[in-house]
Write an enzyme that holds these catalytic residues in place. Structure first.
Site, short mmCIF file in Angstrom:
data_model
loop_
_atom_site.label_atom_id
_atom_site.label_comp_id
_atom_site.label_asym_id
_atom_site.label_seq_id
_atom_site.Cartn_x
_atom_site.Cartn_y
_atom_site.Cartn_z
N GLY A 72 1.15 -0.95 -0.40
CA GLY A 72 0.14 0.34 0.21
C GLY A 72 0.98 1.25 -0.14
N ASN A 151 -7.81 3.73 8.60
CA ASN A 151 -7.50 3.07 9.05
C ASN A 151 -7.47 2.59 10.68
OD1 ASN A 151 -5.14 4.64 7.99
ND2 ASN A 151 -4.02 3.97 9.63
N GLN A 179 -7.37 -0.18 3.53
CA GLN A 179 -8.81 -0.36 4.32
C GLN A 179 -9.78 -1.71 3.52
OE1 GLN A 179 -8.17 -1.37 7.76
NE2 GLN A 179 -5.97 -0.96 7.57
N HIS A 201 -2.26 -8.11 2.78
CA HIS A 201 -2.62 -8.34 4.13
C HIS A 201 -3.14 -7.64 4.72
CE1 HIS A 201 0.11 -5.22 6.61
NE2 HIS A 201 0.30 -4.69 5.03
N THR A 237 11.62 -6.80 -11.50
CA THR A 237 11.31 -8.29 -11.26
C THR A 237 9.88 -8.43 -10.06
OG1 THR A 237 13.36 -9.58 -11.77
CG2 THR A 237 11.92 -11.13 -10.59
N CYS A 324 0.50 2.07 12.05
CA CYS A 324 1.65 2.24 11.56
C CYS A 324 2.23 3.63 12.39
CB CYS A 324 1.19 2.65 10.08
SG CYS A 324 0.47 1.29 9.69
N1 PLP Z 1 -2.98 3.11 3.80
C1 PLP Z 1 -3.51 2.65 4.72
C2 PLP Z 1 -5.10 2.66 4.41
C3 PLP Z 1 -3.17 1.73 5.37
O1 PLP Z 1 -3.49 1.00 6.95
C4 PLP Z 1 -1.96 0.75 5.15
C5 PLP Z 1 -1.50 0.12 6.13
O2 PLP Z 1 -1.22 0.15 7.39
C6 PLP Z 1 -0.91 1.91 4.26
C7 PLP Z 1 -1.45 2.52 3.48
C8 PLP Z 1 0.35 1.18 3.48
O3 PLP Z 1 0.46 -0.25 3.19
P1 PLP Z 1 1.73 -1.78 3.24
O4 PLP Z 1 1.70 -1.71 4.49
O5 PLP Z 1 0.68 -2.32 2.44
O6 PLP Z 1 2.78 -0.68 2.94
#
Ligand code: PLP
Length: 387
Positions: A72, A151, A179, A201, A237, A324
């Protein structure tokens, strides 16, 4: 009931058994590079292209509009910097104040590079007002972006309306649907987004793989150059097994969407009803326009970090604020944007359910939570402050 109980599905979801089974042979079978002409390469190409079709089907796009990335975060960066670079004469961008760090920090970088950034505020539930959003658009706006669903607090934005406003003005519109995809219907044939970020994920796929949808005709400049993979947008790749896992996870998510939403909503509502019945506990985020799996609370007089650790010790994994954002001791910018003060922001916990969770687990969590919060209140320096 098995311990520990995992209730942090917004951070990452467990890998689905069927996804793992699809990935294992590709990881074992040999060095297939989709760019090679021999049989190994052809097998790898077939796996990636089949996955592209499944991811496309999940969001109602055509396969060639899907570009695999490392997740993401990369998809958001590629969209924001790529859209900006594609229109070098436009130096203004519009973002909401509740974006994930992947978008928030990319916008900050653009600002440091001389772009003017308009940040559209939200109400106390975390909702963007379409009128304020519209008012922020200008003739020199390179792109606008608002996430599909948040999120942290789970609020679902009026994305169709915002995307239509942008389409009407000819402004590219990006949405972070990391999300949302797999948790509610996300269909780009009904919602005119220009680009859309996805991550495997969050829907029972593997970590480290995602996708950027780019609508036919929308111009996005690549950030990295090299072999020109992914239609030149993302050289390097491909993660073949990862993409295949993402494909299977997308197919399962599409087939089971209604059932998963029903299941998650039932547990979420149980959590919200029981938790908000406890003293000093209030719901964060929108009461109805929220992700089916998200329950987010502020707990008066308690520091969330301590509460999360205590719950962990008692066998329940939950989140404090956003996964995060946790790690650093900073109040969540999302909660501050919703008008909460620092004390409230530091008392926020996120409980997010997944398809593997049971009613018994949700009830078990509420039971240990009340005692844990009470124990912490007695110890906390926040005890005497009202929230
Ligand atoms: N955007 C949102 C709304 C998310 O919840 C997250 C992950 O927590 C991300 C982006 C980042 O995704 P990734 O963990 O695949 O880099």
């Amino acid at each position: 009931m098995e311990f520990p109980v995992y209730l942090d599905n917004a951070a990452s979801t467990p890998l689905d058994e069927q996804v793992l089974e699809a990935m294992l042979p590709l990881m074992k079978s040999g060095p297939g590079n989709p760019s090679s002409l021999h049989a190994f390469g052809v097998a790898a190409t077939e796996a990636v292209e089949e996955a592209r079709e499944s991811v496309a089907a999940l969001i109602g796009s055509t396969p060639h509009e899907i570009h695999f990335t490392s997740g993401g975060t990369e998809s958001d960066s590629l969209a924001l910097f790529g859209l900006a670079r594609a229109q070098a004469n436009k130096r203004h961008v519009v973002v909401s104040t509740v974006e994930h760090a992947a978008v928030r920090e990319a916008a900050r970088r653009l600002e440091a590079d001389g772009y003017e950034v308009s940040r559209v505020p939200v109400d106390e539930h975390g909702l963007v007002d379409p009128e304020e959003f519209t008012a922020a658009l200008r003739p020199d706006t390179a792109f606008a972006t608002v996430m599909w669903a948040n999120n942290e607090v789970g609020t679902v934005q009026p994305i169709a309306e915002l995307a239509r406003v942008c389409a009407g003005r000819g402004v590219p519109f990006h949405s972070d649907a990391v999300q949302a995809a797999g948790r509610l219907p996300v269909n780009v044939s009904e919602v005119p987004v220009s680009t859309l970020a996805l991550s495997a994920h969050k829907l029972y796929g593997p970590q480290g793989v995602g996708a950027l949808y780019v609508r036919n005709g929308v111009s996005v400049q690549p950030l990295q150059v090299g072999g020109g993979q992914e239609r030149g947008l993302r050289s390097g790749t491909q993660n073949v097994a990862g993409a295949a896992g993402f494909g299977v996870a997308s197919r399962l998510a599409m087939e089971a969407l209604e059932e998963r939403m029903r299941h998650d909503t039932e547990l979420r509502d149980l959590l919200i009803e029981r938790m908000t019945g406890l003293p000093g506990v209030a719901l964060n985020g929108h009461p109805t326009q929220r992700l089916s799996n998200n329950a987010h609370f502020r707990v008066a007089g308690v520091e969330a970090e301590g509460l999360v650790l205590l719950c962990d010790a008692l066998g329940y994994a939950i989140g404090s604020g956003s996964a995060c954002a946790s790690g650093g001791h900073k109040a969540s910018p999302v909660l501050l944007a919703m008008g909460q003060n620092e004390r409230e922001a530091f008392s926020a916990i996120r409980v997010t359910v997944g398809k593997q969770n049971t009613r018994e687990e949700a009830e078990g969590f509420v039971a240990i939570f009340a005692a844990a919060a009470e124990q912490l209140r007695k110890l906390s320096p926040l005890q005497k402050t009202k929230s």
